[in-house]
Structure formats: C-alpha cells, structure tokens
Design an enzyme around this catalytic site. Structure first.
Site, mmCIF file in Angstrom:
data_model
loop_
_atom_site.group_PDB
_atom_site.id
_atom_site.type_symbol
_atom_site.label_atom_id
_atom_site.label_comp_id
_atom_site.label_asym_id
_atom_site.label_seq_id
_atom_site.Cartn_x
_atom_site.Cartn_y
_atom_site.Cartn_z
ATOM 1 N N SER A 40 0.790 -0.907 0.110
ATOM 2 C CA SER A 40 0.040 -0.476 0.475
ATOM 3 C C SER A 40 0.808 1.279 0.047
ATOM 4 O O SER A 40 0.380 2.180 -0.270
ATOM 5 C CB SER A 40 -1.015 0.317 1.300
ATOM 6 O OG SER A 40 0.057 -0.206 2.656
ATOM 7 N N ASP A 349 -2.341 8.104 8.215
ATOM 8 C CA ASP A 349 -3.985 6.807 8.688
ATOM 9 C C ASP A 349 -2.595 6.291 9.778
ATOM 10 O O ASP A 349 -1.469 7.032 9.644
ATOM 11 C CB ASP A 349 -4.711 6.277 7.786
ATOM 12 C CG ASP A 349 -3.645 5.488 7.107
ATOM 13 O OD1 ASP A 349 -2.279 5.094 7.168
ATOM 14 O OD2 ASP A 349 -3.793 5.036 5.635
ATOM 15 N N HIS A 352 0.052 5.040 7.197
ATOM 16 C CA HIS A 352 0.538 4.960 5.375
ATOM 17 C C HIS A 352 1.451 6.534 6.701
ATOM 18 O O HIS A 352 0.673 7.574 6.261
ATOM 19 C CB HIS A 352 -0.061 5.089 4.982
ATOM 20 C CG HIS A 352 -0.229 3.603 4.443
ATOM 21 N ND1 HIS A 352 -1.852 3.319 5.254
ATOM 22 C CD2 HIS A 352 0.226 2.976 3.626
ATOM 23 C CE1 HIS A 352 -1.538 2.212 4.804
ATOM 24 N NE2 HIS A 352 -0.896 2.132 3.816
#
Ligand SMILES: *[C@@H]1O[C@H](CO)[C@@H](O)[C@H](O)[C@H]1NC(C)=O
Ligand SMILES: *[C@@H]1O[C@H](CO)[C@@H](O)[C@H](O)[C@H]1NC(C)=O
Ligand SMILES: *[C@@H]1O[C@H](CO)[C@@H](O)[C@H](O)[C@H]1NC(C)=O
Ligand SMILES: *[C@@H]1O[C@H](CO)[C@@H](O)[C@H](O)[C@H]1NC(C)=O
Ligand SMILES: *[C@@H]1O[C@H](CO)[C@@H](O)[C@H](O)[C@H]1NC(C)=O
Length: 385
Positions: A40, A349, A352
């Site tokens: 991600s 978040d 990340h």
C-alpha cells in the site's frame, strides 16, 4: 501477432502525449520506464479493481484530499505517495499507472497496457500485499503474482514490438522499485500476539523460521524479475513497524512496540545479505549483471522520530486521519477527524506516511545522504553506465 500490431490513431496520440507527460522536462533524464512492485505504500489504485469487501482500499475521503482535484485515487495518502515522489526524482511526472487500470480500456486493439509499459512503465503494487502469498490472501495481489503480471506485460510488449531485443534492452535499463514485507511482519506479529507471545518470544525460533520463509520467497521474486530481464533494482526495507499508530495503540501508554521494531530490523539484516549475495559476481547464487540500491526506511524513520522538528514534524505518533487513541482506533473515512495541519504529521492514517513524509523519504532514498542507501542511491542506479 507481431505482424498485426499497427498503431491505430488513438493509440499513436496516446503514445505521444504520454511521452510529453511522462518525463518532467529537463529535470533529469528518466530511465526508459519504471516498474513498481509492493504494498500500500506504493499502490496507486490497483486495489480499486480487485473484487471483494475485504480488499483494503483508499477509495473514499479523506484519502486524496491534497491530491490535485482533491479526490481519492487509491493512494493510501492525503496526496501523492512514495512511489510518486521516487518517480518524480528520477525524471517522471508521477508513479506509472496501476496495471489493472490498463487492462479494461480496450479503446483500440490491445488497450493501454503495451503503450504505457513501453513509455512510462506500470505499477503492480497492491495494498495489503506480502512477500508470502498467505499474507492477506484473497484480498490483495501478492508479490509472486505481481511478478507474474509483469511477465504477462513483457510478453505483450514483445508481441507488439515484434521482437524481444528492443523490449529486453528497455527492461534492462528500466528502474524497478520494490517495497514489501511490512504486511508479512504485521501478520506474523499479530498471530504471535493472538497466541499471547511477544517480546523475547517474538525473536525466538519462530522468528528465525519466519525470516527464512520471507527471504526465500523474496529471493524467488527477484530471480523471476532477473529472468525477465530486470537489472536495476531499487529496494526499500521494512520501516519501524512498531512505531506505526496501529502498533502503538496496542500499548496502554502508546509506546512503540519494540518487539516489532526488532523483528523489522532482523528481517532487514536478512534482506541486506540476500541482495548483497544476489548481486555478487563471485557468489554461486549470484544473478549476472544485477545492480541494486537498498534504501533504509527503518534507519530514516528512527532518525526522523529522534528529531522530528528537524524534519518539520510536530507529531510522529498520531494518525492525521482516523479516530480514537492515536487516531488508530477508527479508520480514515468520511466521518474521521482530520488533523489541523497535515504537513506537520508524519502519519496520514494509522499505517501510512503523510504526503510530506513520503516526499522526504523519497528524497532521502533517491538523492539523499549516503547513510540511507546501500551501496548507491536510486539516482546513481539510474545513471549507471
Ligand atoms: C543489460 O545490462 C547488462 C548489465 O547491466 C549488460 O551487460 C547487457 O549487455 C545488457 N543487455 C542488453 C540487451 O542491453
Ligand atoms: C491469551 O491471554 C488471554 C488473557 O490473558 C486469555 O484470555 C486467552 O485465552 C489467551 N490465549 C491463548 C491462546 O492462550
Ligand atoms: C514461499 O514460502 C513458502 C513457505 O514459507 C513456500 O511453501 C513456498 O514454496 C515459497 N515460494 C517460493 C516461490 O519460494
Ligand atoms: C513467464 O511466463 C512464461 C509463460 O507462462 C513461463 O514459462 C515463465 O516461466 C515465466 N517466467 C517467470 C520468471 O515467471
Ligand atoms: C466512522 O464510522 C465507522 C463505521 O462506518 C466506525 O467504525 C468508526 O468508528 C467511525 N469513526 C469515528 C471517528 O467515529
């Protein structure tokens, strides 16, 4: 197949515009293309094309709030992500587009995959992906499958070009970026935690077996890429996994989970010797012609967290977008609370980096001080004769 490949008008226009858009004028001569593998941290939208409710997706506000247009793009960031800034540093405008976005658009003949792969490159990165196929199985594109997708891409490029020589030469000089491992590590640590093991237990024989599986699968992926012609490999190691808000929130005082940090350091040491072995001409297991740059995400995070203000961060513990303790008890979603100044937060978040943290990371790996890359930095990898 090759004889039938004729550029139709739509595709020719697309190729031209991609050429113009693909390279940021006069900054740095980019490599012929960039291919991206990982999780991600690098995903630019592949997961939006995967079916299933369990797939991790950044397809809702406030993801993308600082991206041009302000809409979510599938990047796990408030704006651009690490792949974008690395791409920019080596001379592109942003990350190459997600592989799965290029398959459906059959506007003319073969769709967008081949022209994109030949001019800019392709991103196979997928949120939740692991080195092990078992990590988040069914909800991501694991590293092994990303390599298979690259294999399929290459076959289509060769079919379109009519011979493998031009494609081999292009891949040979292309920049290949890999960042993966964090999800395997957190799956392992979470499983150990569920068995009430942590601390010293986490570094016991369980961990040794865990590293072994990761290294052998990582090695298989790199061998596969090498067999497909890759020679310039930029690898980012696993960061301070125990200091992510999602890990800190497990502790009553919000302290970093030092066992997870040690697990990351142990894996990184194994990764470092794997790469040194693969690139060593004298090693029996060496891969001829392979050059690499290994970026130290863990070391950079440790330095940044020791002196946050030196990098302009006032908060390196809380998620900017989320809810509850450390912003890590509720997801980043439309009902989340946003921090007041996103540029001051290291974490966007609970997992990340913020856009600014991603930019600083990319800068350190691409063109930064020597201590964060081994044996050369990303720009030097691109520039090598
Ligand atoms: C690919 O690169 C290697 C070294 O990086 C070089 O020795 C080889 O000749 C190149 N092959 C092609 C097809 O460009
Ligand atoms: C782990 O510890 C908790 C609380 O101490 C207990 O309820 C649970 O059954 C334990 N789990 C295992 C697998 O031993
Ligand atoms: C990956 O590791 C698993 C076990 O950890 C093993 O069964 C599998 O064969 C490995 N795959 C590759 C491609 O090495
Ligand atoms: C690429 O795909 C071909 C055809 O499916 C297969 O024979 C080959 O082993 C694959 N190569 C790699 C490195 O995965
Ligand atoms: C937002 O809604 C989700 C459910 O849709 C919930 O799990 C979460 O706790 C909410 N977040 C906040 C900050 O209230």
């Amino acid at each position: 197949m090759a004889e039938h490949f004729v550029l139709c008008p739509v595709m020719a226009v697309l190729l031209l515009s991609m050429d113009v858009l693909g390279a940021a004028a006069g900054v740095f001569k980019p490599p012929p293309a960039m291919y991206v593998f990982g999780d991600s941290t690098l995903d630019v939208g592949n997961n939006n094309y995967l079916p299933g409710a369990g797939v991790p997706r950044a397809n809702r506000p406030y993801y993308g709030v600082d991206f041009p247009g302000g809409l979510p793009t599938g990047r796990f960031s408030n704006g651009y992500n690490t792949a974008d800034f690395i791409a920019k540093c080596i001379g592109f405008v942003s990350s190459p587009p997600p592989y799965l976005s290029l398959l459906g658009a059959a506007s003319c003949g073969g769709g967008l995959l081949v022209p994109t792969a030949l001019t800019i490159g392709v991103s196979y990165a997928s949120g939740g992906a692991g080195i092990l196929d078992s990590t988040n199985a069914g909800n991501t594109i694991p590293l092994s499958k990303q390599v298979q997708y690259f294999n399929a891409t290459r076959s289509e490029m060769i079919a379109a070009a009519g011979s493998s020589d031009a494609v081999d030469a292009l891949i040979n000089r292309s920049f290949v970026l890999i960042l993966v491992g964090g999800n395997d590590l957190s799956a392992f640590a979470n499983a150990e935690r569920a068995r009430n093991r942590s601390g010293a237990d986490l570094e016991s024989h369980d961990a040794a077996a865990f590293y072994g599986g990761l290294v052998s699968n990582y090695s298989a992926a790199i061998r596969g890429l090498h067999a497909l012609g890759v020679r310039r490999l930029a690898v980012v190691n696993v960061g301070l996994a125990g200091c992510l808000p999602v890990a800190r929130v497990l502790d009553a005082t919000g302290a970093c989970a030092e066992d997870r940090n040690r697990l990351a350091a142990g894996f990184n040491a194994a990764l470092r010797s794997l790469l040194a072995g693969l690139a060593s001409p004298s090693s029996r297991s060496g891969l001829p012609g392979l050059s690499y740059s290994l970026a130290d995400s863990l070391g950079l995070m440790a330095d940044t967290f020791a002196h946050p203000l030196a990098s302009g961060f006032t908060d390196v513990a809380n998620a900017c977008c989320g809810g509850g303790r450390l912003g890590a008890e509720a997801p980043c979603a439309p009902n989340a609370t946003l921090c007041a100044d996103r540029g001051l937060y290291y974490f966007w978040d609970s997992v990340h980096p913020s856009e600014r943290a991603a930019a600083l990371r990319a800068q350190a790996f691409c063109d930064g001080p020597a201590q964060y890359t081994t044996p050369i930095n990303f720009k030097q990898l691109v520039h090598m004769a």
